[in-house]
Design a protein around this motif. Structure first.
Motif, PDB file in Angstrom:
ATOM      1  N   LEU A 214       0.821  -1.208   0.000  1.00 47.41           N
ATOM      2  CA  LEU A 214       0.000   0.000   0.000  1.00 47.41           C
ATOM      3  C   LEU A 214       0.853   1.256   0.000  1.00 47.41           C
ATOM      4  O   LEU A 214       0.513   2.246  -0.648  1.00 47.41           O
ATOM      5  N   THR A 215       1.980   1.221   0.699  1.00 48.32           N
ATOM      6  CA  THR A 215       2.894   2.368   0.704  1.00 48.32           C
ATOM      7  C   THR A 215       3.464   2.593  -0.693  1.00 48.32           C
ATOM      8  O   THR A 215       3.554   3.737  -1.159  1.00 48.32           O
ATOM      9  N   ALA A 216       3.850   1.525  -1.371  1.00 49.63           N
ATOM     10  CA  ALA A 216       4.384   1.647  -2.725  1.00 49.63           C
ATOM     11  C   ALA A 216       3.328   2.200  -3.677  1.00 49.63           C
ATOM     12  O   ALA A 216       3.631   3.058  -4.522  1.00 49.63           O
ATOM     13  N   GLU A 217       2.104   1.747  -3.554  1.00 52.35           N
ATOM     14  CA  GLU A 217       1.030   2.259  -4.412  1.00 52.35           C
ATOM     15  C   GLU A 217       0.776   3.742  -4.149  1.00 52.35           C
ATOM     16  O   GLU A 217       0.547   4.517  -5.078  1.00 52.35           O
ATOM     17  N   LEU A 218       0.819   4.154  -2.890  1.00 52.27           N
ATOM     18  CA  LEU A 218       0.649   5.568  -2.557  1.00 52.27           C
ATOM     19  C   LEU A 218       1.784   6.398  -3.138  1.00 52.27           C
ATOM     20  O   LEU A 218       1.553   7.484  -3.677  1.00 52.27           O
TER      21      LEU A 218
ATOM     22  N   ARG B 256       3.576   5.674  -5.822  1.00 48.84           N
ATOM     23  CA  ARG B 256       3.376   5.733  -7.273  1.00 48.84           C
ATOM     24  C   ARG B 256       2.297   6.751  -7.641  1.00 48.84           C
ATOM     25  O   ARG B 256       2.440   7.516  -8.597  1.00 48.84           O
ATOM     26  N   ASP B 257       1.215   6.771  -6.874  1.00 52.45           N
ATOM     27  CA  ASP B 257       0.132   7.712  -7.135  1.00 52.45           C
ATOM     28  C   ASP B 257       0.592   9.157  -6.895  1.00 52.45           C
ATOM     29  O   ASP B 257       0.284  10.052  -7.686  1.00 52.45           O
ATOM     30  N   THR B 258       1.354   9.370  -5.821  1.00 59.10           N
ATOM     31  CA  THR B 258       1.864  10.706  -5.527  1.00 59.10           C
ATOM     32  C   THR B 258       2.793  11.184  -6.637  1.00 59.10           C
ATOM     33  O   THR B 258       2.721  12.331  -7.084  1.00 59.10           O
ATOM     34  N   TYR B 259       3.670  10.305  -7.103  1.00 57.18           N
ATOM     35  CA  TYR B 259       4.585  10.654  -8.197  1.00 57.18           C
ATOM     36  C   TYR B 259       3.810  11.004  -9.469  1.00 57.18           C
ATOM     37  O   TYR B 259       4.097  12.001 -10.128  1.00 57.18           O
ATOM     38  N   ARG B 260       2.809  10.186  -9.796  1.00 55.05           N
ATOM     39  CA  ARG B 260       2.007  10.435 -11.004  1.00 55.05           C
ATOM     40  C   ARG B 260       1.285  11.771 -10.914  1.00 55.05           C
ATOM     41  O   ARG B 260       1.260  12.548 -11.866  1.00 55.05           O
TER      42      ARG B 260
END
Length: 69
Positions: free
Chosen positions: A16-20, A22-26
């Motif tokens: 979940l941290t990695a997905e967050l 990735r979303d923040t970077y995008r």
């Protein structure tokens, strides 16, 4: 059941941290593209440059702008 739920949460946190991240970077990259488009006619404007007059680190603000449909 309690122990199983606890361990499942422990193992899901990195995902979940990695997905967050990735979303923040995008979202950050999309915000920079929007900023470049909006400010393209302003002479001397540097996209992504801090607007604060300090050498101290000021973290990025996260502004949620709805994308046009």
């Amino acid at each position: 059941l309690h122990r199983e739920n606890l361990w499942s949460r422990i193992h899901l946190i990195p995902l979940l941290t990695a997905e967050l991240d990735r979303d923040t970077y995008r979202r950050n990259r999309a915000a920079l593209v929007r900023e470049a488009e909006i400010m393209k006619d302003v002479p001397g404007w540097k996209v992504g440059e801090s607007v604060y007059n300090t050498k101290r680190y000021v973290g990025p603000t996260q502004i949620v702008v709805p994308e046009p449909n």
